[in-house]
Design an enzyme around this catalytic site. Structure first.
Site, PDB file in Angstrom:
ATOM      1  N   GLU A   1       8.046  19.813 -14.867  1.00  0.00           N
ATOM      2  CA  GLU A   1       6.723  20.121 -15.363  1.00  0.00           C
ATOM      3  C   GLU A   1       6.759  20.684 -16.774  1.00  0.00           C
ATOM      4  OE1 GLU A   1       4.859  23.010 -12.966  1.00  0.00           O
ATOM      5  OE2 GLU A   1       3.078  23.159 -14.225  1.00  0.00           O
TER       6      GLU A   1
ATOM      7  N   ASP B   1       7.277  25.268  -1.955  1.00  0.00           N
ATOM      8  CA  ASP B   1       7.332  23.925  -2.535  1.00  0.00           C
ATOM      9  C   ASP B   1       8.636  23.240  -2.139  1.00  0.00           C
ATOM     10  OD1 ASP B   1       6.504  21.719  -3.956  1.00  0.00           O
ATOM     11  OD2 ASP B   1       7.129  22.487  -5.912  1.00  0.00           O
TER      12      ASP B   1
HETATM   13  N1  LIG Z   1      20.572  23.235 -11.799  1.00  0.00           N
HETATM   14  C1  LIG Z   1      20.436  21.946 -12.026  1.00  0.00           C
HETATM   15  N2  LIG Z   1      21.499  21.132 -12.048  1.00  0.00           N
HETATM   16  C2  LIG Z   1      21.366  19.829 -12.277  1.00  0.00           C
HETATM   17  N3  LIG Z   1      20.194  19.218 -12.487  1.00  0.00           N
HETATM   18  C3  LIG Z   1      19.090  19.971 -12.481  1.00  0.00           C
HETATM   19  C4  LIG Z   1      19.146  21.364 -12.251  1.00  0.00           C
HETATM   20  N4  LIG Z   1      17.892  21.849 -12.287  1.00  0.00           N
HETATM   21  C5  LIG Z   1      17.092  20.811 -12.510  1.00  0.00           C
HETATM   22  N5  LIG Z   1      17.799  19.674 -12.637  1.00  0.00           N
HETATM   23  C6  LIG Z   1      17.248  18.353 -12.881  1.00  0.00           C
HETATM   24  O1  LIG Z   1      16.057  18.476 -13.615  1.00  0.00           O
HETATM   25  C7  LIG Z   1      14.952  17.989 -12.846  1.00  0.00           C
HETATM   26  C8  LIG Z   1      13.747  18.847 -13.070  1.00  0.00           C
HETATM   27  O2  LIG Z   1      14.074  20.157 -12.709  1.00  0.00           O
HETATM   28  P1  LIG Z   1      13.023  21.107 -12.024  1.00  0.00           P
HETATM   29  O3  LIG Z   1      12.427  20.386 -10.869  1.00  0.00           O
HETATM   30  O4  LIG Z   1      13.648  22.406 -11.714  1.00  0.00           O
HETATM   31  O5  LIG Z   1      12.012  21.276 -13.193  1.00  0.00           O
HETATM   32  P2  LIG Z   1      10.556  21.780 -13.061  1.00  0.00           P
HETATM   33  O6  LIG Z   1       9.982  21.856 -14.421  1.00  0.00           O
HETATM   34  O7  LIG Z   1      10.534  23.025 -12.270  1.00  0.00           O
HETATM   35  O8  LIG Z   1       9.935  20.591 -12.251  1.00  0.00           O
HETATM   36  P3  LIG Z   1       8.890  20.582 -11.114  1.00  0.00           P
HETATM   37  O9  LIG Z   1       8.208  21.885 -11.092  1.00  0.00           O
HETATM   38  O10 LIG Z   1       8.030  19.470 -11.498  1.00  0.00           O
HETATM   39  O11 LIG Z   1       9.631  20.283  -9.852  1.00  0.00           O
HETATM   40  C9  LIG Z   1      15.445  17.982 -11.427  1.00  0.00           C
HETATM   41  O12 LIG Z   1      14.797  17.007 -10.682  1.00  0.00           O
HETATM   42  C10 LIG Z   1      16.909  17.687 -11.587  1.00  0.00           C
HETATM   43  O13 LIG Z   1      17.128  16.310 -11.743  1.00  0.00           O
END
Ligand SMILES: Nc1ncnc2c1ncn2[C@@H]1O[C@H](COP(=O)(O)OP(=O)(O)OP(=O)(O)O)[C@@H](O)[C@H]1O
Length: 805
Positions: A50, A169
């Site tokens: 996001e 979530d």
């Molecule tokens: N610790 C990690 N190690 C490897 N890949 C990661 C890690 N954290 C996130 N990713 C990758 O980045 C993507 C997005 O991360 P994340 O879901 O935490 O972001 P976000 O901004 O919180 O997204 P959302 O809230 O839409 O789920 C994950 O789907 C994964 O592919």
């Protein structure tokens, strides 16, 4: 060719046999400069969420013998969140939660960095990739790995619940794997605190397809932990079946009529493919029960017969996890002899790191000396210690108990930050610990950024600079003379490199003293991974070797892909450019067959629990920075077949409903609201309360169209309209990345659909509480007549909604 591939093969985790510096400087014969962020080199994009991209990072090393440590850096553009406190809330909520969670199956927060452009949440790198892709590759999981991974999920969820936190979530997309194929729960943006005394919450959030029925069909406060349990059930079903349980309405194959879809789900019993065995069905039936009071709780799940192979692992208590210390490779290590419970000993024996691991990790990662009591100085009040009231918004009571004077003090301290937090305070209806924490953190962000004299102070005073080598520190301060970095410490204090403000400060950092009362040097221990079936340390070796070999042999060029992807850009400026890692890890399969329980749990018996579920696939949805445009994109639903990764259509297997349902046009929200008002003339009687959601014109139209569908026991107009409105409330996770090809379901704040009654479903338990006032309140849910003011109200509502704790 082969020798080069072997040398540079990237398999995730630690870069064995990789001369990072050499590669960095001469892999292609040209001297290259890395993009850096704080003490990390920044590489490929691991994923996108996001808030922006998540990048692979690795520590700078000063000697060729030193192995770089890989991390995932979630980069958030500061200007993207500057004016939107709901985003800030999510970010800080995640940070604050992760600070307090120390479990091998919960992603570890390394540190939080920021410069003038980005906030970087540095997380442990989950090199095994995304869990849903893992399932996709295997089509579905066999019993043994499914059981192991589910046990890890349950253990992690139990642990966070024991800390007074609910994830809200849980979904496949928020599960990652480490290099040993251990599950890692991530994305704590919707996490919330609950009180043991009253854990009821009102704000429904998460992904609709994983949302417990009570979040959707009633407006009653729901038991937060049970909602997480439901999501675990959906995840388990997806693991075993290879698809989500309610996903295939023949009348609505694309799932673009949301109301219909909900009705279908509500009225369709849980069905199992033949390959899900009876004991698994039994567990699923006990989890996926619509009535939360009849749903298993997390402890009962742990005791279920199917999880007996992992009883030992599941018997490790949250307190015991707290006493264990993490190693960088997630292998276990006993933190102190005083904490040597039997379970701790067992797992310490089983998972002591190998010598090779020790070399990789080094002592610098094994920092865990601070008393647990120091945790209570944290901004997030430890719910296990304090009997916190349920957040006002989440509980029946809005009264804040006097006993939480400490929180009030923190709130007072944060009063001065009103310029940036006024919105938060305006929209947050709670004085919960979480909100107090948030405000205090933001307060620190506003007023307490001060330069420090010496960079080394950071490693001494911040809890999450556990892995930052001094050499790296020196490196960054030398090279990044024009950039400004700061770190949040564990307690929210921000330390910022003042190099941007004055050259004389470019060599160091200054720690703010304003929040010194919030600081302590607490450093959390961290347990390590559970490798079920491992009875000796050799298992770890086996896994590591196996994975390395597998990946080496199957991912030629992977390592080079990562490093080669580092753009040759100037230092100090994190580039938006990056190459994508070609994730081609080959996963190991350690399946074993458990004894069949066919006789005990006859095949063919179908679950009687009805559920309501839906999925929202956010494909290329976008929302403008000023919240005025809501651009939703189309995607098709998948059919109920095992995943075929070679089939592009089936790649969306876990995304059975797309945001296309909510409008294929790119009309902006305001115009849609005007259209709403035109189509709902009686809306003049209403006001947009905090419970209201608004609908796009198309949604309403869908609702009207669907209203012609006769569904026994349900008032169609109300249902469809409300359902449409509910889904149109998707806003908080619409990405500002219109060109993204990401295929990911959105997490949403879900409004209650008062029109769908649980008891409309004959399969539903009759004692389930229904919101009997839904009819009376129905008008209050409709949009305001005045289009302009409604638009404004909707925007405000979105802000308020996502601010709810
Ligand atoms: N610790 C990690 N190690 C490897 N890949 C990661 C890690 N954290 C996130 N990713 C990758 O980045 C993507 C997005 O991360 P994340 O879901 O935490 O972001 P976000 O901004 O919180 O997204 P959302 O809230 O839409 O789920 C994950 O789907 C994964 O592919």
């Amino acid at each position: 060719m082969s020798s080069r591939a072997q040398r540079n093969t990237y398999y995730g985790g630690y870069t064995d046999n990789l001369d990072n510096q050499a590669l960095a400087s001469s892999s292609y014969g040209t001297k290259r400069k890395h993009v850096t962020f704080g003490p990390y080199y920044v590489g490929s994009t691991l994923g996108e969420g996001e808030f922006g991209k998540v990048k692979l990072g690795w520590t700078k090393t000063t000697s060729k013998l030193e192995m770089p440590k890989q991390v995932a850096i979630k980069l958030i553009r500061r200007d993207a969140i500057l004016n939107y406190s709901e985003k800030e809330t999510k970010i800080y909520r995640e940070i604050n939660a992760l600070k307090h969670l120390t479990h091998p199956n919960i992603v570890k927060l390394e540190e939080v960095l920021q410069n003038s452009k980005y906030i970087g949440i540095v997380l442990e790198f989950a090199s095994g990739g995304e869990f849903y892709k893992y399932i996709q590759k295997k089509r579905r999981l066999k019993e043994t790995p499914a059981c192991r991974l589910f046990a890890q999920l349950v253990s992690g969820v139990h642990y966070m619940h024991s800390k007074g936190l609910v994830h809200r979530d849980l979904k496949l997309e928020n599960l990652l794997l480490d290099k040993h194929e251990n599950l890692i729960i991530t994305d704590f943006g919707f996490v919330n605190e609950f009180s043991q005394r009253n854990e009821l919450m009102k704000t429904s959030c998460g992904s609709p397809c994983y949302a417990a029925p009570e979040l959707v069909v009633t407006t009653e406060p729901y038991e937060a932990r049970k909602a997480d349990v439901w999501s675990c059930g959906i995840i388990l079903y997806a693991m075993l079946a290879g698809y989500l349980p309610w996903d295939d309405d023949p009348q609505n194959p694309d799932g673009d009529d949301i109301a219909k879809l909900y009705l279908y789900i509500t009225k369709t019993a849980l069905k199992f493919p033949e390959y899900i065995n009876p004991i698994q069905r039994d567990l699923l039936r006990k989890i996926l029960v619509s009535d939360p009071t009849k749903r298993l709780n997390i402890r009962n799940i742990e005791k279920h017969e199917w999880l007996i192979p992992h009883t030992q692992f599941l018997s490790v208590s949250p307190e015991e996890w707290d006493t264990m210390e993490i190693k960088a490779d997630r292998n276990i290590q006993l933190r102190s002899s005083s904490a040597s419970s039997s379970a701790t000993k067992r797992y310490t024996m089983s998972h002591m790191p190998t010598s090779a691991d020790s070399i990789r990790t080094g002592d610098k990662y094994s920092i865990s000396t601070t008393s647990r009591t120091e945790k209570h100085n944290s901004l997030v009040i430890d719910s296990s210690r304090y009997s916190l009231p349920a957040p006002a918004q989440e509980s029946a009571s809005n009264i804040m108990s006097n006993q939480f004077s400490a929180e009030k003090e923190q709130l007072k301290a944060s009063d001065k930050i009103k310029p940036r937090t006024s919105e938060i305070q305006e929209h947050t209806r709670t004085n919960s610990a979480a909100s107090v924490a948030l405000q205090a953190v933001v307060a620190a962000d506003i007023n307490n950024i001060k330069p420090v004299e010496n960079f080394d102070n950071i490693t001494q005073t911040t809890s999450y600079n556990l892995t930052r080598p001094h050499s790296a520190s020196n490196s960054i301060t030398k090279k990044n003379s024009s950039s400004s970095y700061s770190t949040f410490n564990k307690y929210g204090t921000i330390m910022e490199d003042s190099s941007e403000k004055g050259s004389e400060k470019s060599t160091g950092y200054v720690h703010s003293n304003k929040n010194s009362h919030l600081r302590s040097d607490h450093k959390k221990p961290r347990p390590t991974s559970y490798h079920p079936g491992s009875s000796s340390a050799g298992y770890t070796d086996f896994l590591a070797t196996y994975n390395v070999n597998k990946r080496d042999s199957n991912n030629e060029g992977k390592k080079s892909a990562v490093y080669d992807s580092v753009p040759s850009l100037v230092l100090n400026e994190l580039s938006e450019e990056s190459l994508i890692i070609n994730k081609t890890e080959k996963f190991t399969n350690h399946d074993q067959n458990l004894p069949s329980n066919e006789n005990k749990y006859p095949l063919g018996s179908q679950g009687t629990s009805n559920t309501i579920s839906s999925a929202v696939h956010e494909n290329t949805s976008s929302i403008s920075d000023n919240f005025k445009k809501l651009s939703l994109h189309s995607d098709s639903a998948s059919t109920q077949k095992p995943i075929d990764v070679d089939n592009s259509a089936n790649k969306k297997r876990f995304s059975f409903l797309s945001l296309s349902s909510f409008g294929s046009s790119n009309r902006n929200l305001s115009s849609e609201l005007v259209a709403i008002n035109q189509t709902k003339p009686d809306a003049s009687k209403t006001s947009l309360s905090s419970q209201n959601v608004t609908a796009s014109h198309k949604n309403i139209q869908q609702g009207r169209d669907a209203s012609h569908v006769s569904v026994p026991g349900v008032r169609p107009n109300r249902i469809n309209y409300e359902a449409s409105k509910r889904f149109s409330s998707i806003n908080t996770n619409t990405r500002n990345t219109p060109n993204s090809n990401r295929s990911k379901r959105a997490s949403v704040m879900v409004a209650n659909v008062s029109g769908i009654r649980m008891d409309d479903n004959p399969l539903n338990s009759k004692d389930h509480k229904i919101n009997e006032n839904s009819n009376n309140n129905s008008t209050a849910r409709e949009p305001h007549q005045n289009g302009q003011s409604t638009a404004k109200r909707v925007i405000d509502f979105f802000k308020r909604r996502s601010m709810r704790t």
